[in-house]
Design a protein around this motif. Structure first.
Motif, short mmCIF file in Angstrom:
data_model
loop_
_atom_site.label_atom_id
_atom_site.label_comp_id
_atom_site.label_asym_id
_atom_site.label_seq_id
_atom_site.Cartn_x
_atom_site.Cartn_y
_atom_site.Cartn_z
N VAL A 1 13.70 89.04 9.17
CA VAL A 1 12.82 89.67 8.19
C VAL A 1 11.53 90.00 8.92
O VAL A 1 10.86 89.10 9.44
CB VAL A 1 12.54 88.74 6.99
N LEU A 2 11.21 91.27 8.99
CA LEU A 2 10.08 91.73 9.79
C LEU A 2 8.81 91.81 8.96
O LEU A 2 8.82 92.30 7.84
CB LEU A 2 10.40 93.11 10.38
N ILE A 3 7.71 91.32 9.55
CA ILE A 3 6.38 91.61 9.03
C ILE A 3 5.64 92.34 10.14
O ILE A 3 5.35 91.76 11.19
CB ILE A 3 5.60 90.34 8.63
N GLY A 4 5.39 93.61 9.93
CA GLY A 4 4.65 94.40 10.92
C GLY A 4 3.22 94.58 10.46
O GLY A 4 2.97 94.89 9.30
N ARG B 1 20.10 80.15 14.67
CA ARG B 1 19.49 79.42 13.56
C ARG B 1 20.19 79.74 12.25
O ARG B 1 20.43 78.85 11.41
CB ARG B 1 18.00 79.81 13.50
N ARG B 2 20.53 81.00 12.07
CA ARG B 2 21.20 81.43 10.85
C ARG B 2 22.60 80.85 10.78
O ARG B 2 23.08 80.43 9.71
CB ARG B 2 21.24 82.96 10.84
N LYS B 3 23.28 80.82 11.91
CA LYS B 3 24.66 80.34 11.96
C LYS B 3 24.75 78.82 11.81
O LYS B 3 25.59 78.30 11.06
CB LYS B 3 25.29 80.77 13.28
N LEU B 4 23.86 78.10 12.49
CA LEU B 4 23.96 76.64 12.52
C LEU B 4 23.22 75.97 11.37
O LEU B 4 23.67 74.92 10.86
CB LEU B 4 23.39 76.11 13.85
N HIS B 5 22.09 76.54 10.94
CA HIS B 5 21.25 75.85 9.96
C HIS B 5 21.06 76.63 8.66
O HIS B 5 20.35 76.16 7.77
CB HIS B 5 19.87 75.56 10.58
N ARG B 6 21.68 77.82 8.57
CA ARG B 6 21.53 78.68 7.40
C ARG B 6 20.05 78.94 7.09
O ARG B 6 19.62 78.96 5.94
CB ARG B 6 22.19 78.05 6.16
N GLN B 7 19.27 79.12 8.15
CA GLN B 7 17.84 79.32 8.00
C GLN B 7 17.46 80.73 8.43
O GLN B 7 17.88 81.20 9.48
CB GLN B 7 17.05 78.31 8.84
N ARG B 8 16.67 81.41 7.59
CA ARG B 8 16.21 82.75 7.93
C ARG B 8 15.12 82.69 8.99
O ARG B 8 14.46 81.66 9.17
CB ARG B 8 15.64 83.45 6.70
N THR B 9 14.90 83.82 9.64
CA THR B 9 13.80 83.96 10.59
C THR B 9 12.91 85.11 10.15
O THR B 9 13.39 86.23 9.93
CB THR B 9 14.32 84.23 12.01
N ILE B 10 11.64 84.81 10.01
CA ILE B 10 10.64 85.83 9.72
C ILE B 10 9.87 86.09 11.01
O ILE B 10 9.37 85.15 11.65
CB ILE B 10 9.69 85.39 8.61
N LEU B 11 9.78 87.34 11.41
CA LEU B 11 9.10 87.71 12.65
C LEU B 11 7.88 88.56 12.33
O LEU B 11 8.00 89.64 11.75
CB LEU B 11 10.05 88.49 13.56
N LEU B 12 6.70 88.06 12.73
CA LEU B 12 5.48 88.85 12.64
C LEU B 12 5.28 89.58 13.96
O LEU B 12 5.22 88.96 15.02
CB LEU B 12 4.27 87.95 12.37
N VAL B 13 5.20 90.90 13.88
CA VAL B 13 4.86 91.70 15.06
C VAL B 13 3.47 92.28 14.82
O VAL B 13 3.29 93.21 14.03
CB VAL B 13 5.88 92.83 15.31
N ASP B 14 2.48 91.67 15.47
CA ASP B 14 1.11 92.14 15.33
C ASP B 14 0.92 93.39 16.18
O ASP B 14 1.45 93.50 17.28
CB ASP B 14 0.14 91.04 15.80
N GLU B 15 0.18 94.35 15.63
CA GLU B 15 -0.06 95.64 16.29
C GLU B 15 1.27 96.35 16.60
O GLU B 15 1.49 96.83 17.71
CB GLU B 15 -0.88 95.46 17.57
N ILE B 16 2.12 96.40 15.61
CA ILE B 16 3.47 96.94 15.81
C ILE B 16 3.45 98.39 16.29
O ILE B 16 4.40 98.85 16.92
CB ILE B 16 4.32 96.80 14.52
N HIS B 17 2.37 99.10 16.02
CA HIS B 17 2.28 100.49 16.49
C HIS B 17 2.25 100.58 18.01
O HIS B 17 2.47 101.65 18.58
CB HIS B 17 1.03 101.17 15.90
N ARG B 18 1.97 99.45 18.69
CA ARG B 18 1.96 99.45 20.16
C ARG B 18 3.38 99.36 20.73
O ARG B 18 3.57 99.56 21.93
CB ARG B 18 1.13 98.28 20.67
N PHE B 19 4.37 98.99 19.92
CA PHE B 19 5.76 98.99 20.39
C PHE B 19 6.19 100.41 20.69
O PHE B 19 5.97 101.32 19.88
CB PHE B 19 6.69 98.40 19.32
N ASN B 20 6.84 100.62 21.83
CA ASN B 20 7.37 101.96 22.10
C ASN B 20 8.70 102.14 21.39
O ASN B 20 9.21 101.23 20.72
CB ASN B 20 7.50 102.21 23.61
#
Length: 473
Positions: free
Chosen positions: A141-144, A105-124
């Motif tokens: 761009v992370l939103i935890g 997406r960044r390469k073809l459309h110059r568009q950023r990606t925002i990723l919401l990770v809900d309950e990020i504390h559960r990630f190992n």
């Protein structure tokens, strides 16, 4: 790409989704609470409104305070592509897919990606490590969102590359505002429900509304769920009105109404009454105030911390086991958890309430007052460290090792020379300290005779003076 089925599901959710989901704010103007981070002119609000999220962010706070809602508001406003992962369900493969799509997406459309990770504390650790390089290089761009302390649960490298925002439990007034909005909103709430004569169908008494807000514990979702249960389970009366009174509200949220706000006067007044009851040796009153606090949802660890302080400050050497019991109870509470953790908490309360009392630990402040008034005296040579300067400066010379003498004691000056004979500790006549007082008087009298000094006592301090010095640390 959304299809007809997605559209149909969205329309269905508008009506059939739980009230808490329907009432989720869609824009910052609808968002209630957290003014310190998204109030007018605040940094995060400006970034959201300008669609310029300056870095990855971590939203930390209790359930129902708006973490996921805030992330979805960002999703509604941003021109960036928005992805969501739930840490409970997602694995490394899901992260890799999101990252790969973000790169294209960044390469073809110059568009950023925002990723919401809900309950990020559960990630190992491996899941968080898989995300880290792509947060570092800006691919994502992370939103935890987390309910746990991120400093303990989230990779330190991720934290260092993110801005941390702490969301606090909503106040009673804020939750009442949310409940009133749900009652009046004609599109998503109950505002479109009318009686045959055109009046609002749902009527909630003020004390019922306050009870729902108070017992919700700062959790808007909890309050809205209770309101929905109350409304949907209460039949209309003869006039077609669904009337929610205090009894219905209590049943819906399954708690009796107890006036107790964790940030208000009732909180501080109740813990004050509890501590004063234990200090005053009234176990019945202590149990009453303890029951009120736990019933109202007080954190038992908060109560336990106050008992640990009391064990030293108010029981002290009158019963040295008081601190041992309190410390063991604190450890048991942490290990067992509630509700069974109530038992060690109650045991510590009863032990301390029925123990003999002494506040001689506060005599420390008599010594501190001496230093504040006249400065700190020099350590006598015979008490100085002999390991470094004994040969050149004579440090440690003349020190008498007590264990080489009968009774493991010998008269010797341990204070600066100019205040030799000054006493700060005056034992009480309570419990074990009575024995301490007799032994200490023998030692002090022998020391005064052997050293040829006069005994004198440092001034006693009032409770107000001690409290002032405690505040000044």
């Amino acid at each position: 790409m959304p299809d007809l089925f997605d559209y149909a599901q969205a329309e269905f959710d508008k009506v059939e989704a739980p009230l808490a989901a329907r009432m989720r704010p869609r824009a910052l103007d609808e968002f209630v609470g957290q003014e310190e981070i998204v109030g007018p002119g605040k940094l995060l609000r400006r970034a959201i409104e300008a669609d310029r999220l300056f870095s990855s962010i971590i939203l930390w706070g209790p359930p129902g305070t708006g973490k996921t809602t805030l992330a979805r508001i960002i999703a509604n406003r941003t021109r960036s592509h928005f992805e969501t992962l739930n840490a409970v369900m997602a694995g490394v493969a899901d992260i890799r897919r999101v990252v790969q799509d973000a790169k294209e997406r960044r390469k073809l459309h110059r568009q950023r990606t925002i990723l919401l990770v809900d309950e990020i504390h559960r990630f190992n650790k491996s899941q968080q490590d898989a995300l880290l390089p792509h947060v570092e290089d800006g691919t994502i761009v992370l939103i935890g969102a987390t309910t746990e302390n991120p400093y303990f649960e989230v990779n330190s490298a991720l934290i260092s590359r993110s801005r941390l925002f702490m969301l606090r439990p909503l106040t009673e007034a804020q939750i009442i505002t949310i409940l009133r909005t749900a009652l009046s909103d004609p599109e998503r709430g109950y505002g479109n429900r009318r009686t045959p004569d055109g009046r609002p169908q749902v009527c909630v008494d003020e004390d019922a509304l306050r009870h729902l807000a108070r017992v919700a514990g700062g959790d808007a979702r909890n309050a809205l769920n209770a309101l929905e249960l109350a409304v949907e389970s209460t039949p209309p009366d003869a006039a077609g009105v669904i009337h929610i009174d205090l009894a219905v509200a209590q049943e819906s949220i399954q708690r009796r109404a107890v006036l107790y706000d964790k940030e208000g006067d009732a909180h501080y007044d109740t813990i004050s009454a509890f501590i004063k009851s234990v200090r005053g040796s009234d176990p019945d009153a202590a149990l009453y105030w303890l029951a009120k606090m736990l019933y109202a949802g007080e954190d038992p660890r908060f109560v336990m911390r106050r008992l640990l302080i009391l064990a030293s400050e108010d029981v002290g050497l009158a019963d040295p086991m008081g601190l041992v019991v309190a410390a063991a109870a604190a450890q048991s509470l942490d290990y067992v958890g509630m509700p069974e953790g109530m038992y060690p908490l109650v045991e510590a309360t009863l032990y301390l309430a029925t123990a003999p009392k002494s506040n001689t630990a506060t005599h420390y402040f008599r010594a501190r007052a001496q230093i504040e008034a006249e400065g700190a005296g020099e350590v006598p040579d015979h008490l100085k460290d002999a390991n470094r300067d004994a040969r050149g400066l004579g440090h440690g010379r003349g020190y008498l090792y007590p264990h080489e003498f009968e009774g493991h004691w010998t008269p010797q000056n341990y204070l600066p020379r100019e205040i030799a004979g000054l006493t700060f500790y005056t034992p009480s006549d309570q419990g074990y300290e009575r024995i301490v007082a007799e032994r200490l008087e023998r030692w002090r009298e022998a020391q005064r005779r052997a050293l040829g000094i006069e005994g004198r006592e440092a001034p006693m301090l009032s409770h107000e003076e001690i409290e002032r010095m405690k505040r000044e640390r």
